[in-house]
Design an enzyme around this catalytic site. Sequence first.
Site, PDB file in Angstrom:
ATOM      1  N   GLU A  76       0.870  -1.098   0.108  1.00 41.61           N
ATOM      2  CA  GLU A  76       0.057   0.065   0.004  1.00 41.61           C
ATOM      3  C   GLU A  76       0.855   1.226  -0.089  1.00 41.61           C
ATOM      4  O   GLU A  76       1.936   1.393   0.857  1.00 41.61           O
ATOM      5  CB  GLU A  76      -0.708   0.030   1.199  1.00 41.61           C
ATOM      6  CG  GLU A  76      -2.063   1.015   1.131  1.00 41.61           C
ATOM      7  CD  GLU A  76      -2.929   1.616   2.302  1.00 41.61           C
ATOM      8  OE1 GLU A  76      -2.845   0.822   3.098  1.00 41.61           O
ATOM      9  OE2 GLU A  76      -3.373   2.920   2.229  1.00 41.61           O
ATOM     10  N   GLU A 101       5.281   4.988   3.097  1.00 39.52           N
ATOM     11  CA  GLU A 101       4.674   6.065   3.502  1.00 39.52           C
ATOM     12  C   GLU A 101       5.793   7.063   3.837  1.00 39.52           C
ATOM     13  O   GLU A 101       6.934   6.733   4.440  1.00 39.52           O
ATOM     14  CB  GLU A 101       3.734   6.004   4.633  1.00 39.52           C
ATOM     15  CG  GLU A 101       3.368   7.264   5.528  1.00 39.52           C
ATOM     16  CD  GLU A 101       2.453   8.118   4.553  1.00 39.52           C
ATOM     17  OE1 GLU A 101       3.048   9.263   4.181  1.00 39.52           O
ATOM     18  OE2 GLU A 101       1.349   7.794   4.172  1.00 39.52           O
ATOM     19  N   ASP A 151      -2.680  12.327  -2.576  1.00 38.09           N
ATOM     20  CA  ASP A 151      -2.642  13.838  -2.410  1.00 38.09           C
ATOM     21  C   ASP A 151      -3.216  14.218  -3.714  1.00 38.09           C
ATOM     22  O   ASP A 151      -2.718  13.943  -4.820  1.00 38.09           O
ATOM     23  CB  ASP A 151      -1.607  14.379  -1.914  1.00 38.09           C
ATOM     24  CG  ASP A 151      -0.999  13.965  -0.731  1.00 38.09           C
ATOM     25  OD1 ASP A 151      -1.796  14.185   0.338  1.00 38.09           O
ATOM     26  OD2 ASP A 151       0.144  13.416  -0.485  1.00 38.09           O
ATOM     27  N   LYS A 155      -4.321  22.475  -7.999  1.00 39.08           N
ATOM     28  CA  LYS A 155      -4.077  23.268  -9.154  1.00 39.08           C
ATOM     29  C   LYS A 155      -3.408  22.818 -10.396  1.00 39.08           C
ATOM     30  O   LYS A 155      -2.334  21.943 -10.158  1.00 39.08           O
ATOM     31  CB  LYS A 155      -3.072  24.484  -8.522  1.00 39.08           C
ATOM     32  CG  LYS A 155      -3.967  25.348  -7.415  1.00 39.08           C
ATOM     33  CD  LYS A 155      -3.018  26.254  -6.917  1.00 39.08           C
ATOM     34  CE  LYS A 155      -3.624  27.014  -5.719  1.00 39.08           C
ATOM     35  NZ  LYS A 155      -2.929  27.680  -4.729  1.00 39.08           N
ATOM     36  N   ASP A 187     -11.070  10.542  -4.515  1.00 32.69           N
ATOM     37  CA  ASP A 187     -12.321  11.429  -4.220  1.00 32.69           C
ATOM     38  C   ASP A 187     -12.507  12.620  -4.962  1.00 32.69           C
ATOM     39  O   ASP A 187     -13.292  13.514  -4.704  1.00 32.69           O
ATOM     40  CB  ASP A 187     -12.777  11.810  -2.960  1.00 32.69           C
ATOM     41  CG  ASP A 187     -11.512  12.352  -2.085  1.00 32.69           C
ATOM     42  OD1 ASP A 187     -10.311  12.097  -2.444  1.00 32.69           O
ATOM     43  OD2 ASP A 187     -11.696  13.396  -1.249  1.00 32.69           O
ATOM     44  N   THR A 271     -11.593   5.549   5.945  1.00 34.01           N
ATOM     45  CA  THR A 271     -10.661   6.367   6.687  1.00 34.01           C
ATOM     46  C   THR A 271     -11.215   7.682   6.915  1.00 34.01           C
ATOM     47  O   THR A 271     -12.114   8.091   6.593  1.00 34.01           O
ATOM     48  CB  THR A 271      -9.293   6.332   5.977  1.00 34.01           C
ATOM     49  OG1 THR A 271      -9.599   7.009   4.930  1.00 34.01           O
ATOM     50  CG2 THR A 271      -8.930   4.962   5.698  1.00 34.01           C
ATOM     51  N   SER A 272     -10.491   8.420   7.606  1.00 33.88           N
ATOM     52  CA  SER A 272     -10.723   9.937   8.068  1.00 33.88           C
ATOM     53  C   SER A 272     -10.859  10.695   6.614  1.00 33.88           C
ATOM     54  O   SER A 272     -11.662  11.423   6.726  1.00 33.88           O
ATOM     55  CB  SER A 272      -9.838  10.448   8.903  1.00 33.88           C
ATOM     56  OG  SER A 272      -8.743  10.190   8.786  1.00 33.88           O
ATOM     57  N   PHE A 273      -9.957  10.238   5.737  1.00 36.00           N
ATOM     58  CA  PHE A 273      -9.803  10.947   4.663  1.00 36.00           C
ATOM     59  C   PHE A 273     -10.989  10.725   3.773  1.00 36.00           C
ATOM     60  O   PHE A 273     -11.758  11.790   3.301  1.00 36.00           O
ATOM     61  CB  PHE A 273      -8.578  10.536   3.737  1.00 36.00           C
ATOM     62  CG  PHE A 273      -7.513  11.392   4.074  1.00 36.00           C
ATOM     63  CD1 PHE A 273      -7.104  12.590   3.409  1.00 36.00           C
ATOM     64  CD2 PHE A 273      -6.471  10.825   4.983  1.00 36.00           C
ATOM     65  CE1 PHE A 273      -6.030  13.356   3.820  1.00 36.00           C
ATOM     66  CE2 PHE A 273      -5.600  11.520   5.090  1.00 36.00           C
ATOM     67  CZ  PHE A 273      -5.064  12.935   4.532  1.00 36.00           C
ATOM     68  N   GLU A 274     -11.385   9.491   3.641  1.00 38.65           N
ATOM     69  CA  GLU A 274     -12.813   9.017   2.739  1.00 38.65           C
ATOM     70  C   GLU A 274     -13.971   9.977   3.711  1.00 38.65           C
ATOM     71  O   GLU A 274     -14.836  10.250   2.987  1.00 38.65           O
ATOM     72  CB  GLU A 274     -12.935   7.799   2.529  1.00 38.65           C
ATOM     73  CG  GLU A 274     -14.045   7.315   1.727  1.00 38.65           C
ATOM     74  CD  GLU A 274     -14.174   6.114   1.553  1.00 38.65           C
ATOM     75  OE1 GLU A 274     -13.474   5.224   1.939  1.00 38.65           O
ATOM     76  OE2 GLU A 274     -15.196   5.604   0.757  1.00 38.65           O
TER      77      GLU A 274
HETATM   78  C1  LIG Z   1      -4.302  12.249   1.299  1.00 37.09           C
HETATM   79  S1  LIG Z   1      -3.215  10.865   2.418  1.00 37.09           S
HETATM   80  C2  LIG Z   1      -4.303   9.477   2.333  1.00 37.09           C
HETATM   81  C3  LIG Z   1      -3.719   8.521   3.344  1.00 37.09           C
HETATM   82  C4  LIG Z   1      -4.346   7.260   3.333  1.00 37.09           C
HETATM   83  N1  LIG Z   1      -4.337   6.564   2.196  1.00 37.09           N
HETATM   84  C5  LIG Z   1      -6.046   7.320   3.709  1.00 37.09           C
HETATM   85  O1  LIG Z   1      -6.840   6.971   2.766  1.00 37.09           O
HETATM   86  O2  LIG Z   1      -6.258   7.707   4.721  1.00 37.09           O
HETATM   87  C6  LIG Z   1      -2.099  10.510   1.259  1.00 37.09           C
HETATM   88  C7  LIG Z   1      -0.774  10.271   1.801  1.00 37.09           C
HETATM   89  O3  LIG Z   1       0.131   9.406   0.883  1.00 37.09           O
HETATM   90  C8  LIG Z   1       1.520   9.919   1.368  1.00 37.09           C
HETATM   91  N2  LIG Z   1       2.633  10.159   0.170  1.00 37.09           N
HETATM   92  C9  LIG Z   1       2.194  11.151  -0.606  1.00 37.09           C
HETATM   93  N3  LIG Z   1       3.158  10.788  -1.700  1.00 37.09           N
HETATM   94  C10 LIG Z   1       3.706   9.759  -1.272  1.00 37.09           C
HETATM   95  C11 LIG Z   1       5.034   8.972  -2.161  1.00 37.09           C
HETATM   96  N4  LIG Z   1       5.700   9.315  -3.177  1.00 37.09           N
HETATM   97  N5  LIG Z   1       5.501   7.875  -1.301  1.00 37.09           N
HETATM   98  C12 LIG Z   1       4.464   7.351  -0.209  1.00 37.09           C
HETATM   99  N6  LIG Z   1       3.670   8.211   0.241  1.00 37.09           N
HETATM  100  C13 LIG Z   1       3.187   9.105   0.068  1.00 37.09           C
HETATM  101  C14 LIG Z   1       1.339  11.154   2.135  1.00 37.09           C
HETATM  102  O4  LIG Z   1       2.562  11.169   2.922  1.00 37.09           O
HETATM  103  C15 LIG Z   1      -0.143  11.022   2.759  1.00 37.09           C
HETATM  104  O5  LIG Z   1      -0.039  10.371   4.041  1.00 37.09           O
END
Ligand SMILES: C[S@@+](CC[C@H](N)C(=O)[O-])C[C@H]1O[C@@H](n2cnc3c(N)ncnc32)[C@H](O)[C@@H]1O
Length: 292
Positions: A76, A101, A151, A155, A187, A271-274
């Site tokens: 993941e 991560e 993420d 923009k 999303d 998850t909290s994001f969703e």
């Molecule tokens: C919007 S969050 C979503 C977290 C999780 N998947 C969830 O649904 O709750 C995106 C995550 O991806 C991580 N991330 C972004 N770019 C990454 C990369 N190149 N390699 C590993 N993690 C990354 C960020 O640090 C962040 O924790």
Amino acid sequence: MDSPAETPDQPFRSHPVSFVRRGSRLQGRRREAWDDLAEQFLVAVPRVADADTSVAPGFVLDVDAAFGRSAPLVIEVGSGLGEAVTHAAELEPDRNHLALEVYRPGLAQTMLRISQRGLTNVRVAQVDAAAAFAGMIPASSVAELRTFFPDPWHKVRHHKRRLVKEDYVELAARVLAPGGIFRLATDWSSYAVQMRTVIGASGYFENLHDGERTGADSPLTQVWESGVESVVGGAPVREGKDPVSTGNTGVNEGVDTLGGWAPRFEGRPLTSFENKALTAGRMVFDLGYRRR
Ligand SMILES: C[S@@+](CC[C@H](N)C(=O)[O-])C[C@H]1O[C@@H](n2cnc3c(N)ncnc32)[C@H](O)[C@@H]1O
């Protein structure tokens, strides 16, 4: 389709990265979790000049040694606080689960969860997934790759920072075994369309839900109908600014005739994001592919 060429090790940060450096200081329980659990669950990655998301050129992870057993590998990417990976590891005890991560407090929280649930089939690594897939993860070694809610980088001038673009799809094709599964969720409709477009165009993957959920059944049509993405965080997008969505942000502006959206992946916990997305009235797009 042939395998993509081995990606040469790239000099650290020669390309825009998909993350911003968020606070990496650990406090309280997360500090303790890191100190107590890293030896057990954190994969040691040799670095370039101490940069803590990099991978030293030439390093290849011995996956079986990292898990202490040989089993199908699920990765993941962007595992956040570890909700999904720990849930998956509980559901699938016969598979090895590796969470990649960059955010150290998230990794500490994930190790805490692993330990609290007594899981033995999860490992975590603090690493930029793109760097890991270029060499650290052996080619064709992954049974399933999951990227949930990367993420969004709204923009247009930031779109180059989105994780899921052509180079990531190449790297995903490199690490996935033939027949391996690639699952994604987002999303944001413009990112969903970008995922569908670049993965489809790559030729490495077969959409498991090709042509499904078109027209009124498509979450894309529904987003366009509702106009929900023309509002960010409760504030309307200012006139003359780039639209957040695909451009079809107005009410009844389009119908998605392509479809190809997966049903909600059952193995994905809320998850909290969703939850935030759903509370704001946004749609969630799932995609599922098979490596050819
Ligand atoms: C919007 S969050 C979503 C977290 C999780 N998947 C969830 O649904 O709750 C995106 C995550 O991806 C991580 N991330 C972004 N770019 C990454 C990369 N190149 N390699 C590993 N993690 C990354 C960020 O640090 C962040 O924790």
